[in-house]
Design a protein around this motif. Structure first.
Motif, PDB file in Angstrom:
ATOM      1  N   LEU A   9      18.384  15.094  18.782  1.00 12.48           N
ATOM      2  CA  LEU A   9      18.106  14.841  17.369  1.00 12.48           C
ATOM      3  C   LEU A   9      17.826  16.193  16.724  1.00 12.48           C
ATOM      4  O   LEU A   9      16.872  16.879  17.102  1.00 12.48           O
ATOM      5  CB  LEU A   9      16.913  13.905  17.192  1.00 12.48           C
ATOM      6  CG  LEU A   9      16.729  13.340  15.769  1.00 12.48           C
ATOM      7  CD1 LEU A   9      17.920  12.456  15.386  1.00 12.48           C
ATOM      8  CD2 LEU A   9      15.431  12.546  15.653  1.00 12.48           C
ATOM      9  N   THR A  10      18.669  16.576  15.769  1.00 15.07           N
ATOM     10  CA  THR A  10      18.550  17.874  15.118  1.00 15.07           C
ATOM     11  C   THR A  10      18.204  17.681  13.650  1.00 15.07           C
ATOM     12  O   THR A  10      18.929  17.001  12.922  1.00 15.07           O
ATOM     13  CB  THR A  10      19.875  18.661  15.223  1.00 15.07           C
ATOM     14  OG1 THR A  10      20.264  18.755  16.599  1.00 15.07           O
ATOM     15  CG2 THR A  10      19.717  20.062  14.643  1.00 15.07           C
ATOM     16  N   VAL A  11      17.080  18.258  13.240  1.00 15.76           N
ATOM     17  CA  VAL A  11      16.644  18.164  11.848  1.00 15.76           C
ATOM     18  C   VAL A  11      16.938  19.509  11.173  1.00 15.76           C
ATOM     19  O   VAL A  11      16.441  20.543  11.614  1.00 15.76           O
ATOM     20  CB  VAL A  11      15.145  17.837  11.745  1.00 15.76           C
ATOM     21  CG1 VAL A  11      14.712  17.779  10.283  1.00 15.76           C
ATOM     22  CG2 VAL A  11      14.844  16.521  12.434  1.00 15.76           C
ATOM     23  N   PRO A  12      17.742  19.521  10.112  1.00 13.26           N
ATOM     24  CA  PRO A  12      18.083  20.783   9.445  1.00 13.26           C
ATOM     25  C   PRO A  12      16.968  21.279   8.540  1.00 13.26           C
ATOM     26  O   PRO A  12      15.959  20.580   8.328  1.00 13.26           O
ATOM     27  CB  PRO A  12      19.316  20.401   8.624  1.00 13.26           C
ATOM     28  CG  PRO A  12      19.056  18.968   8.260  1.00 13.26           C
ATOM     29  CD  PRO A  12      18.377  18.364   9.465  1.00 13.26           C
ATOM     30  N   ARG A  13      17.126  22.464   8.002  1.00 14.93           N
ATOM     31  CA  ARG A  13      16.215  22.929   6.957  1.00 14.93           C
ATOM     32  C   ARG A  13      16.274  21.944   5.802  1.00 14.93           C
ATOM     33  O   ARG A  13      17.323  21.413   5.471  1.00 14.93           O
ATOM     34  CB  ARG A  13      16.650  24.318   6.480  1.00 14.93           C
ATOM     35  CG  ARG A  13      16.328  25.438   7.460  1.00 14.93           C
ATOM     36  CD  ARG A  13      17.113  26.695   7.136  1.00 14.93           C
ATOM     37  NE  ARG A  13      16.797  27.254   5.834  1.00 14.93           N
ATOM     38  CZ  ARG A  13      15.919  28.217   5.608  1.00 14.93           C
ATOM     39  NH1 ARG A  13      15.220  28.723   6.607  1.00 14.93           N
ATOM     40  NH2 ARG A  13      15.722  28.693   4.393  1.00 14.93           N
ATOM     41  N   GLY A  14      15.119  21.687   5.203  1.00 18.98           N
ATOM     42  CA  GLY A  14      15.072  20.724   4.115  1.00 18.98           C
ATOM     43  C   GLY A  14      14.993  19.289   4.602  1.00 18.98           C
ATOM     44  O   GLY A  14      15.212  18.352   3.831  1.00 18.98           O
ATOM     45  N   GLY A  15      14.663  19.094   5.871  1.00 18.53           N
ATOM     46  CA  GLY A  15      14.604  17.734   6.408  1.00 18.53           C
ATOM     47  C   GLY A  15      13.382  17.487   7.275  1.00 18.53           C
ATOM     48  O   GLY A  15      12.628  18.399   7.614  1.00 18.53           O
ATOM     49  N   GLN A  16      13.197  16.225   7.643  1.00 18.94           N
ATOM     50  CA  GLN A  16      12.179  15.792   8.592  1.00 18.94           C
ATOM     51  C   GLN A  16      12.660  14.463   9.165  1.00 18.94           C
ATOM     52  O   GLN A  16      13.489  13.782   8.558  1.00 18.94           O
ATOM     53  CB  GLN A  16      10.818  15.610   7.907  1.00 18.94           C
ATOM     54  CG  GLN A  16      10.825  14.529   6.834  1.00 18.94           C
ATOM     55  CD  GLN A  16       9.491  14.382   6.118  1.00 18.94           C
ATOM     56  OE1 GLN A  16       8.582  15.191   6.270  1.00 18.94           O
ATOM     57  NE2 GLN A  16       9.353  13.325   5.318  1.00 18.94           N
ATOM     58  N   TYR A  17      12.155  14.089  10.326  1.00 17.53           N
ATOM     59  CA  TYR A  17      12.575  12.798  10.880  1.00 17.53           C
ATOM     60  C   TYR A  17      11.574  12.328  11.921  1.00 17.53           C
ATOM     61  O   TYR A  17      10.884  13.127  12.567  1.00 17.53           O
ATOM     62  CB  TYR A  17      13.979  12.878  11.484  1.00 17.53           C
ATOM     63  CG  TYR A  17      14.804  11.662  11.172  1.00 17.53           C
ATOM     64  CD1 TYR A  17      15.371  11.500   9.910  1.00 17.53           C
ATOM     65  CD2 TYR A  17      14.998  10.642  12.108  1.00 17.53           C
ATOM     66  CE1 TYR A  17      16.106  10.378   9.590  1.00 17.53           C
ATOM     67  CE2 TYR A  17      15.743   9.508  11.798  1.00 17.53           C
ATOM     68  CZ  TYR A  17      16.290   9.382  10.540  1.00 17.53           C
ATOM     69  OH  TYR A  17      17.029   8.261  10.220  1.00 17.53           O
ATOM     70  N   HIS A  18      11.521  11.000  12.055  1.00 16.82           N
ATOM     71  CA  HIS A  18      10.620  10.359  13.009  1.00 16.82           C
ATOM     72  C   HIS A  18      11.452   9.613  14.034  1.00 16.82           C
ATOM     73  O   HIS A  18      12.423   8.944  13.683  1.00 16.82           O
ATOM     74  CB  HIS A  18       9.691   9.386  12.269  1.00 16.82           C
ATOM     75  CG  HIS A  18       8.768   8.624  13.173  1.00 16.82           C
ATOM     76  ND1 HIS A  18       8.734   7.249  13.211  1.00 16.82           N
ATOM     77  CD2 HIS A  18       7.852   9.046  14.071  1.00 16.82           C
ATOM     78  CE1 HIS A  18       7.822   6.854  14.089  1.00 16.82           C
ATOM     79  NE2 HIS A  18       7.281   7.931  14.618  1.00 16.82           N
ATOM     80  N   ILE A  19      11.072   9.738  15.304  1.00 19.01           N
ATOM     81  CA  ILE A  19      11.801   9.054  16.372  1.00 19.01           C
ATOM     82  C   ILE A  19      10.818   8.352  17.303  1.00 19.01           C
ATOM     83  O   ILE A  19       9.747   8.880  17.610  1.00 19.01           O
ATOM     84  CB  ILE A  19      12.678  10.053  17.178  1.00 19.01           C
ATOM     85  CG1 ILE A  19      13.376   9.329  18.341  1.00 19.01           C
ATOM     86  CG2 ILE A  19      11.867  11.233  17.682  1.00 19.01           C
ATOM     87  CD1 ILE A  19      14.380  10.195  19.079  1.00 19.01           C
ATOM     88  N   LYS A  20      11.189   7.144  17.702  1.00 14.64           N
ATOM     89  CA  LYS A  20      10.399   6.413  18.691  1.00 14.64           C
ATOM     90  C   LYS A  20      11.248   6.290  19.946  1.00 14.64           C
ATOM     91  O   LYS A  20      12.305   5.641  19.948  1.00 14.64           O
ATOM     92  CB  LYS A  20      10.026   5.024  18.170  1.00 14.64           C
ATOM     93  CG  LYS A  20       9.062   4.277  19.087  1.00 14.64           C
ATOM     94  CD  LYS A  20       8.597   2.971  18.462  1.00 14.64           C
ATOM     95  CE  LYS A  20       7.602   2.256  19.362  1.00 14.64           C
ATOM     96  NZ  LYS A  20       7.141   0.977  18.772  1.00 14.64           N
ATOM     97  N   LEU A  21      10.805   6.957  21.021  1.00 14.67           N
ATOM     98  CA  LEU A  21      11.547   6.968  22.275  1.00 14.67           C
ATOM     99  C   LEU A  21      11.439   5.617  22.986  1.00 14.67           C
ATOM    100  O   LEU A  21      10.614   4.778  22.623  1.00 14.67           O
ATOM    101  CB  LEU A  21      11.026   8.090  23.174  1.00 14.67           C
ATOM    102  CG  LEU A  21      11.070   9.497  22.564  1.00 14.67           C
ATOM    103  CD1 LEU A  21      10.452  10.512  23.522  1.00 14.67           C
ATOM    104  CD2 LEU A  21      12.491   9.884  22.211  1.00 14.67           C
ATOM    105  N   SER A  22      12.272   5.441  23.998  1.00 13.79           N
ATOM    106  CA  SER A  22      12.332   4.132  24.651  1.00 13.79           C
ATOM    107  C   SER A  22      11.043   3.754  25.379  1.00 13.79           C
ATOM    108  O   SER A  22      10.808   2.581  25.654  1.00 13.79           O
ATOM    109  CB  SER A  22      13.506   4.104  25.644  1.00 13.79           C
ATOM    110  OG  SER A  22      13.307   5.048  26.685  1.00 13.79           O
ATOM    111  N   ASP A  23      10.185   4.739  25.676  1.00 14.57           N
ATOM    112  CA  ASP A  23       8.911   4.426  26.334  1.00 14.57           C
ATOM    113  C   ASP A  23       7.806   4.127  25.328  1.00 14.57           C
ATOM    114  O   ASP A  23       6.659   3.867  25.712  1.00 14.57           O
ATOM    115  CB  ASP A  23       8.485   5.576  27.249  1.00 14.57           C
ATOM    116  CG  ASP A  23       8.099   6.818  26.468  1.00 14.57           C
ATOM    117  OD1 ASP A  23       8.612   6.986  25.334  1.00 14.57           O
ATOM    118  OD2 ASP A  23       7.290   7.616  26.971  1.00 14.57           O
ATOM    119  N   GLY A  24       8.124   4.205  24.034  1.00  8.24           N
ATOM    120  CA  GLY A  24       7.134   3.943  22.999  1.00  8.24           C
ATOM    121  C   GLY A  24       6.494   5.195  22.427  1.00  8.24           C
ATOM    122  O   GLY A  24       5.715   5.107  21.465  1.00  8.24           O
TER     123      GLY A  24
END
Length: 394
Positions: free
Chosen positions: A182-197
């Motif tokens: 998962l690559t977040v560029p400049r000017g971005g943000q992101y949230h991820i929930k992995l398979s283990d929680g």
């Protein structure tokens, strides 16, 4: 809900305008009298107080904290005096008025940017946008998917609503593990929930490598390739005792169940690991250090030397909550952080400005011009220039 939200929008805008003009010493005698009359009403005065408090913490961008109540009292007292308008620098309440000026102007830039009485910055062409939720998902087969606000993506055990991506809670016993990036560029943000929680928040210009599913009973391992990430790790007790590790360059962080932040940008010479809750072990070739909550390890990438400091975690993890919290940060460091969020280049025409120290809080939803105006109003910089996506400070 704050009282000032009940005022009619037109009246509220007028109030902000008068407050700013008073503090910037551009208010006319007629306008000052209008402001005095308005503040004679107790409810209006409460509205004014609430409005200032809601904008920001009163010590914004200043090295020393300002007493909120004392600041409001002094400014209100000065407004009530039937004296002529004097230059701001001659007023006995300068430090209070100047502080409030910064906060009021922040939520209010659009009202005064065209005021001919105020010397403004140079805006050639402003193409700078506020950062948003966006990322590039690279699947195990090499294909890439653009994730962005308002777009949904669903595939196998993955679902994204445009603001976060979630992997279904599954494990595998297969020896081969499939990895996604998962690559977040400049000017971005992101949230991820992995398979283990485990939940991970990725900051601008960051990249995370992780397994689509974890091997049951084995160490759960991910890699922060570069950038900054905040981890809220699912406890090992939920996964048959399996540990969780984060590899980042020359260091490895091992946890049992905790919350921590790692910052490891390519353009910085150190890796910063800050513990919020629980306990982590930070290892590199030469050292193993166990961190307690409110501690930060700093590993010099060139030498491998480690420094452990006590720290206010809010200054580190504010970005997860939509804030930039600075405590005695240089303007150079502040602009580096802002350049990632707003995807801009920053040029200092006067190198001495890079070392000016600030303390305070900015908000990620602010327009870049609002933030630059705040900095300009401290009088440390003369002005600024925006041309496309380049900011010049002088």
């Amino acid at each position: 809900m704050s009282r000032h939200l009940h005022i009619k929008p037109k009246i509220k805008r007028k109030l902000k305008h008068l407050i700013y003009k008073f503090l910037s010493n551009t208010i006319t005698h007629v306008e000052l009298e209008e402001l005095r009359k308005w503040l004679k009403n107790k409810d209006n005065k409460k509205t004014f107080n609430a409005h200032v408090r809601d904008l920001y913490a009163i010590n914004m961008l200043y090295n020393n904290a300002i007493d909120v109540d004392k600041a409001l009292k002094n400014v209100l007292m000065n407004i009530s005096k039937p004296t002529k308008v004097t230059p701001l620098y001659k007023r006995s309440i300068f430090k209070y008025a100047a502080a409030i000026l910064i906060f009021v102007s922040a939520g209010y830039f659009f009202l005064i940017k065209d005021n001919p009485l105020i010397k403004g910055p140079t805006i050639v062409n402003n193409n700078i946008e506020i950062g948003t939720d966006k990322a590039i998902l690279t699947l195990d087969d090499g294909s890439m998917v653009a994730l962005e606000k308002g777009k949904t993506y669903v595939a196998d055990n993955i679902i994204s609503n445009g603001e976060e991506i979630t992997y279904n809670s599954t494990t595998t016993s297969k020896p081969e593990v499939a990895y996604n990036y998962l690559t977040v560029p400049r000017g971005g943000q992101y949230h991820i929930k992995l398979s283990d929680g485990t939940a991970v928040w990725l900051n601008s210009e960051s990249k995370l490598k992780y397994p689509v599913t974890f091997n049951e009973g084995k160490t759960r391992q991910v890699e922060l390739v570069y950038g900054e990430a905040y981890f809220d790790v699912s406890a090992s007790t939920n996964h048959k005792g399996s540990k969780f590790k984060v590899q980042t360059g020359i260091q490895e962080v091992e946890v049992l169940g905790t919350e921590f932040n790692i910052k490891a940008y390519n353009d910085e010479d150190a890796i910063y690991t800050t513990l919020v809750e629980g306990k982590v072990s930070v290892k590199n070739t030469f050292n193993v250090n166990v961190l307690n909550p409110n501690q930060q390890s700093i590993i010099n990438i060139g030498t491998g030397l480690v420094q452990i400091n006590d720290i206010e975690v809010k200054t580190v993890i504010g970005w997860v909550q939509g804030q930039f919290v600075f405590k005695r940060k240089s303007l150079k460091d502040i602009m580096k952080i802002l350049s990632r969020w707003y995807d801009v280049d920053v040029v200092f025409t006067n190198k001495e400005l890079e070392n000016v120290i600030f303390t305070g809080t900015l908000y990620k939803k602010q327009n870049i011009e609002e933030i630059l105006l705040l900095i300009k109003n401290t009088n440390f910089i003369n002005t600024y220039r925006i041309n496309n996506k380049t900011i010049v400070l002088n």
